[in-house]
Design a protein around this motif. Structure first.
Motif, short mmCIF file in Angstrom:
data_model
loop_
_atom_site.label_atom_id
_atom_site.label_comp_id
_atom_site.label_asym_id
_atom_site.label_seq_id
_atom_site.Cartn_x
_atom_site.Cartn_y
_atom_site.Cartn_z
N PHE A 106 5.61 4.89 11.97
CA PHE A 106 5.42 3.67 12.45
C PHE A 106 6.61 2.77 12.36
N ASP A 107 6.66 1.75 13.28
CA ASP A 107 7.32 0.72 12.98
C ASP A 107 6.94 -0.21 11.94
N CYS A 108 8.04 -0.56 10.96
CA CYS A 108 7.48 -1.59 9.86
C CYS A 108 6.68 -2.61 9.74
N GLN A 109 6.34 -3.05 11.11
CA GLN A 109 5.68 -4.22 11.19
C GLN A 109 4.12 -3.97 10.72
N CYS A 110 3.63 -2.78 10.80
CA CYS A 110 2.35 -2.56 10.39
C CYS A 110 2.21 -1.03 9.99
N VAL A 111 1.65 -0.76 8.87
CA VAL A 111 1.16 0.36 8.54
C VAL A 111 -0.33 0.18 7.81
N ILE A 112 -1.20 1.16 8.16
CA ILE A 112 -2.55 1.03 7.77
C ILE A 112 -2.84 2.31 7.02
N VAL A 113 -3.46 2.13 5.72
CA VAL A 113 -3.80 3.30 4.89
C VAL A 113 -4.88 3.09 4.29
N HIS A 114 -5.61 3.85 4.05
CA HIS A 114 -7.17 3.92 2.99
C HIS A 114 -6.36 4.16 1.65
N SER A 115 -7.28 3.39 0.72
CA SER A 115 -6.83 3.67 -0.55
C SER A 115 -7.08 4.77 -1.32
N SER A 116 -8.15 5.62 -0.66
CA SER A 116 -8.45 6.86 -1.38
C SER A 116 -7.29 7.85 -1.20
N LEU A 117 -6.75 7.69 0.16
CA LEU A 117 -5.63 8.77 0.52
C LEU A 117 -4.32 8.19 -0.47
N VAL A 118 -4.19 6.88 -0.65
CA VAL A 118 -3.03 6.69 -1.49
C VAL A 118 -3.26 7.23 -2.87
N ARG A 119 -4.42 7.01 -3.41
CA ARG A 119 -4.87 7.55 -4.63
C ARG A 119 -4.77 9.34 -4.74
N ARG A 120 -5.28 9.80 -3.76
CA ARG A 120 -5.30 11.16 -3.94
C ARG A 120 -3.93 12.00 -3.96
N HIS A 121 -3.22 11.27 -3.27
CA HIS A 121 -1.57 11.86 -3.04
C HIS A 121 -0.60 11.13 -3.72
N HIS A 122 -1.02 10.06 -4.36
CA HIS A 122 0.18 9.09 -5.00
C HIS A 122 0.98 8.80 -4.13
N LEU A 123 0.49 8.09 -2.86
CA LEU A 123 1.54 7.70 -1.93
C LEU A 123 2.25 6.34 -2.49
N ARG A 124 3.46 5.99 -2.11
CA ARG A 124 4.36 5.19 -2.49
C ARG A 124 5.46 4.62 -1.66
N PHE A 125 5.92 3.60 -1.56
CA PHE A 125 7.02 3.25 -0.42
C PHE A 125 8.30 3.54 -1.42
N ASP A 126 9.27 3.75 -0.81
CA ASP A 126 10.67 4.07 -1.43
C ASP A 126 11.40 2.67 -1.72
N LYS A 127 11.52 2.44 -3.02
CA LYS A 127 12.08 1.15 -3.29
C LYS A 127 13.64 1.05 -2.95
N ASN A 128 14.23 2.14 -2.50
CA ASN A 128 15.64 2.07 -2.19
C ASN A 128 15.92 1.54 -0.57
N LEU A 129 14.63 1.53 0.14
CA LEU A 129 14.62 0.90 1.52
C LEU A 129 14.33 -0.49 1.51
N THR A 130 14.96 -1.47 1.25
CA THR A 130 14.60 -2.64 1.11
C THR A 130 13.85 -3.47 2.10
N PHE A 131 14.43 -3.62 3.29
CA PHE A 131 13.87 -4.26 4.35
C PHE A 131 13.79 -3.55 5.64
N ASP A 132 14.10 -2.39 5.55
CA ASP A 132 14.13 -1.38 6.96
C ASP A 132 13.77 0.00 6.58
N LEU A 133 13.02 0.80 7.51
CA LEU A 133 12.91 2.08 7.28
C LEU A 133 11.81 2.57 6.19
N TYR A 134 11.29 1.56 5.77
CA TYR A 134 10.34 1.99 4.35
C TYR A 134 9.10 2.35 5.02
#
Length: 246
Positions: free
Chosen positions: A138-166
């Motif tokens: 997806f483009d960075c402008q909008c990503v939609i994810v359910h909390s249950s999916l985040v929790r189950r797979h420990h999804l996180r954004f990469d802290k090294n990608l500050t303002f692009d490509l996260y």
């Protein structure tokens, strides 16, 4: 049952945030989470992760991570009621169609409006597709994810990608680690940040290429070229970069 939603934005321009999100009637029904980033200027991935880690462990809610200048032009709360919680969703993304093993056609999937921050140069970009159409990222402008999916797979954004490509990294990591598919949710929206790719983008693109040395994905502004992609894809990437820099 009406789904619970948190609309999460990292904000530096609160006038734009008021116009596009807080004062937008189409955002009613969701919890509005504005992360004031005027002083710290932290990377967006860092801010999003801080939000995720602040939430209750058993929360059942859709997280809508979007820019401060992402304007909904229709209510999207009903659309979230029936979509698959085991996928990532967004209004616009990218994919590549390979023909005869030689020609690599880069394409946007999903259609949105885009303009400059002053409202000028309004245009429609992308291609309308049906709900659930898969994309690579997806483009960075909008990503939609359910909390249950985040929790189950420990999804996180990469802290090294500050303002692009996260967002692109979020999709790639989800797919590579857990087989999670990214899909288009058609929405009437306008993104108030049309413009050229900044030099910073290419530095972060180089980092992302190194992070995934054995795979190749399609982003909305470029390919993420890990490994040793075919020469025809490399040539198309080079041509696309020249067009973006004009």
């Amino acid at each position: 049952m009406i789904p619970k939603i948190a609309i999460v934005s990292v904000v530096r321009d609160f006038a734009m945030y008021e116009r596009c999100i807080r004062g937008n009637p189409h955002c009613r029904g969701g919890e509005l989470v504005s992360i004031d980033n005027r002083e710290q200027n932290d990377g967006i991935g860092v801010c999003y992760n801080r939000f995720i880690e602040s939430r209750p462990a058993d929360e059942e809610m859709w997280y809508v991570f979007c820019h401060e200048d992402f304007e909904l032009k229709e209510s999207f709360v009903p659309k979230l009621e029936f979509i698959d919680r085991d996928c990532l969703w967004g209004p616009i993304g990218a994919a590549t169609e390979v023909k005869l093993g030689l020609y690599h056609k880069w394409m946007l999937r999903g259609s949105i409006e885009e303009c400059k921050k002053d409202g000028s140069l309004l245009r429609q970009i992308g291609t309308s597709v049906s709900e659930g159409t898969p994309v690579e990222t997806f483009d960075c402008q909008c990503v939609i994810v359910h909390s249950s999916l985040v929790r189950r797979h420990h999804l996180r954004f990469d802290k090294n990608l500050t303002f692009d490509l996260y967002a692109e990294d979020f999709c790639i990591a989800a797919k590579e680690r857990a087989g999670i598919i990214s899909r288009i949710l058609p929405l009437k929206v306008c993104h108030w940040s049309g413009g050229s790719v900044q030099p910073r983008y290419y530095r972060q693109e180089a980092y992302l290429n190194g992070k995934y040395p054995t795979v190749c994905y399609t982003g909305t502004s470029s390919w993420i070229l890990g490994g040793n992609p075919p020469i025809f894809r490399r040539l198309t990437v080079a041509a696309k970069r020249l067009l973006l820099r004009k």
